[in-house]
Design an enzyme around this catalytic site. Structure first.
Site, short mmCIF file in Angstrom:
data_model
loop_
_atom_site.label_atom_id
_atom_site.label_comp_id
_atom_site.label_asym_id
_atom_site.label_seq_id
_atom_site.Cartn_x
_atom_site.Cartn_y
_atom_site.Cartn_z
CG HIS A 153 -0.28 15.06 1.13
ND1 HIS A 153 -1.04 15.09 -0.02
CD2 HIS A 153 -0.84 14.11 1.93
CE1 HIS A 153 -2.02 14.21 0.08
NE2 HIS A 153 -1.92 13.59 1.24
CG HIS A 197 -6.31 2.10 4.94
ND1 HIS A 197 -7.67 2.00 4.88
CD2 HIS A 197 -5.95 2.83 3.86
CE1 HIS A 197 -8.12 2.65 3.83
NE2 HIS A 197 -7.10 3.16 3.18
CG ASP A 254 -2.48 4.71 3.46
OD1 ASP A 254 -2.32 4.97 2.25
OD2 ASP A 254 -3.45 5.10 4.13
CG HIS A 289 -0.90 6.58 -1.94
ND1 HIS A 289 -2.02 6.52 -2.75
CD2 HIS A 289 -1.27 6.06 -0.74
CE1 HIS A 289 -3.03 5.99 -2.06
NE2 HIS A 289 -2.60 5.70 -0.84
CG LEU A 290 5.36 4.76 -5.69
CD1 LEU A 290 5.93 3.78 -6.69
CD2 LEU A 290 6.42 5.19 -4.69
CG HIS A 340 -10.38 4.07 1.14
ND1 HIS A 340 -9.27 4.85 1.33
CD2 HIS A 340 -11.39 4.70 1.79
CE1 HIS A 340 -9.58 5.89 2.07
NE2 HIS A 340 -10.87 5.85 2.36
CG ASP A 345 -6.15 3.40 -1.18
OD1 ASP A 345 -6.86 2.99 -0.26
OD2 ASP A 345 -5.18 4.16 -1.00
CG HIS A 351 -2.07 0.95 1.09
ND1 HIS A 351 -3.31 0.69 1.61
CD2 HIS A 351 -2.18 2.15 0.49
CE1 HIS A 351 -4.13 1.69 1.35
NE2 HIS A 351 -3.45 2.61 0.66
CG ASN A 385 -4.97 7.19 -5.14
OD1 ASN A 385 -3.92 6.56 -5.20
ND2 ASN A 385 -5.37 7.81 -4.05
#
Length: 424
Positions: free
Chosen positions: A309, A232, A305, A62-63, A179, A152, A60, A94
């Site tokens: 940001h 998660h 997860d 996020h790249l 999710h 997700d 899980h 996403n």
């Protein structure tokens, strides 16, 4: 090229190894994991006093590439993963655009190959553009190489669409990671609904916003025979439902994240947007339930997860700052501190939940030191500590509530396919 990792304490749950061994690597693959190997090699890595694990596997991550490269890229995320001991990550779809087409899956693989650090396995979107209406071309995505499906960041909100998704994904032997969040119950919420949210005057998200969707998904998985993964899981009710479903024979697995068993909603009292994530930090009772689920096998694996940001986004006021924290570089140490040092799990059980178990759930070529497999290895000094410092974070983003915290367990070196991709 022959490399010998000499004198380390090897913990390889997949092969039930937990003792001093040497690891011989040739041309990127494991050749032997035996005691006192004496063979001519090109390089010897002294692992005396260190532990040697299979490279960790995160299902899980996020790249953010394509589309949000200011937050993270496949290259910066791979560096962060390698620093955290991870040699395989599954990236969420996403992105912008959403990974719902063959060409985007191919782009992810091509960029990961160009970067040449760790293995990146993309999840494909369940529905076109994550809109929850039309299913993606699941067969096309499978042909392109996705290892699972997920929307997700959002739930698959329509029960009818989720039912069809489970049915179609089953035909292609793909698991759906959902999710779980009821968008009506959580509308406008920025943290867990409870005493703390009331005292702080922040809109809360009840635990039921997660558990009602977990219940729906389990019912649909049981009806369709589909393969379901709960992403998660954050509260006691979700853990209980997964436990009951497994007892009935439903094909459901679940993951939990280190921040959900390390911090409670009390951490939000400082209004630090780095404590804001979906699902939110829950109560102490939920933390206990998660740990019980890890100990009794209800919870299959630990995932990060990892959600980067930019600094300016996380410097906004709590109500409007985006949700999510980075996690690749702190996941192992937090898990060691909260689960092994407190005797919730043995070290071998922890490594299983962070390597072999997630690899098995999503049929990834990773998670063990078996002879003949890719030499994905992490060398760790369990006796040392490190402090989370912004200037030492390899991720492009720095949004972590653990900044400044001193944690146990230092990743000394990470090898992927026999190549050193991180050295402290």
């Amino acid at each position: 090229m022959r490399i010998l990792i000499k004198g380390g304490h090897v913990v390889d749950p997949a092969n039930k190894i937990d003792e001093l061994r040497d690891v011989l690597i040739q041309d990127g693959r494991i050749v032997k994991v035996q005691k006192n190997i004496k063979e001519a090699v090109d390089e010897i890595i002294n692992a005396s006093g260190k532990h040697v694990f299979p490279g960790l596997v995160d299902v899980h991550t996020h790249l953010r590439q394509p589309g949000q490269e200011g937050k993270e890229t496949i290259e910066s995320g791979s560096r962060a993963a390698a620093k955290g001991g991870f040699t395989s990550v599954c990236c969420m779809p996403n992105t912008k655009p959403v990974i719902d087409e063959r060409s985007l899956v191919q782009m992810i693989y091509a960029e990961a190959e160009r970067v040449g650090l760790i293995k990146v396995f993309p999840f494909g979107a369940v529905t076109k553009n994550l809109e929850g209406k039309l299913l993606s071309e699941i067969g096309e995505l499978k042909d392109a190489g996705v290892v699972a499906l997920s929307d997700d960041g959002r739930p698959v909100y329509s029960s009818k669409v989720m039912r069809h998704a489970l049915e179609y994904a089953k035909m292609f032997d793909l698991r759906i990671s959902d999710h779980c969040q009821d968008l009506d119950l959580s509308e406008g919420a920025v943290m867990h609904e409870g005493v703390v949210s009331t005292e702080l005057g922040l809109k809360g998200m009840p635990a039921a916003s997660e558990t009602v969707m977990v219940a729906r998904d389990i019912e649909l998985a049981e009806m369709t025979g589909g393969k379901l993964h709960i992403a998660h899981a954050s509260c006691a009710g979700s853990i209980w439902q997964v436990r009951e479903a497994k007892a009935r024979g439903v094909d459901v697995t679940c993951e939990v994240c280190p921040h959900h068993f390390s911090l409670s909603h009390e951490a939000v009292r400082n209004y630090d947007p780095c404590t804001k994530m979906y699902p939110p930090l829950r109560t102490q009772e939920d933390i206990i339930a998660i740990k019980e689920g890890l100990a009794d096998g209800t919870v299959d694996c630990i995932a990060t997860d990892h959600a980067p940001h930019t600094q300016w986004e996380k410097e906004m006021e709590y109500n409007v700052a985006p949700c999510g924290i980075i996690g690749l570089e702190t996941a192992f140490s937090l898990s060691l501190k909260e689960l092994v040092h407190t005797k919730i799990l043995t070290l071998s059980q922890l490594i299983d939940k962070m390597s072999s178990a997630p690899a098995k759930i999503f049929a990834l070529p990773a998670g063990s030191l078996s002879e003949g497999v890719d030499a994905d290895v992490a060398l760790v000094d369990l006796e040392s500590e490190w402090t989370v410092k912004e200037e030492e974070i390899h991720s492009k983003s720095k949004n972590t509530p653990f900044m400044g915290m001193t944690l146990p367990g230092v990743i000394e070196m990470t090898l992927c396919r026999g190549k050193i991709v991180y050295r402290k």
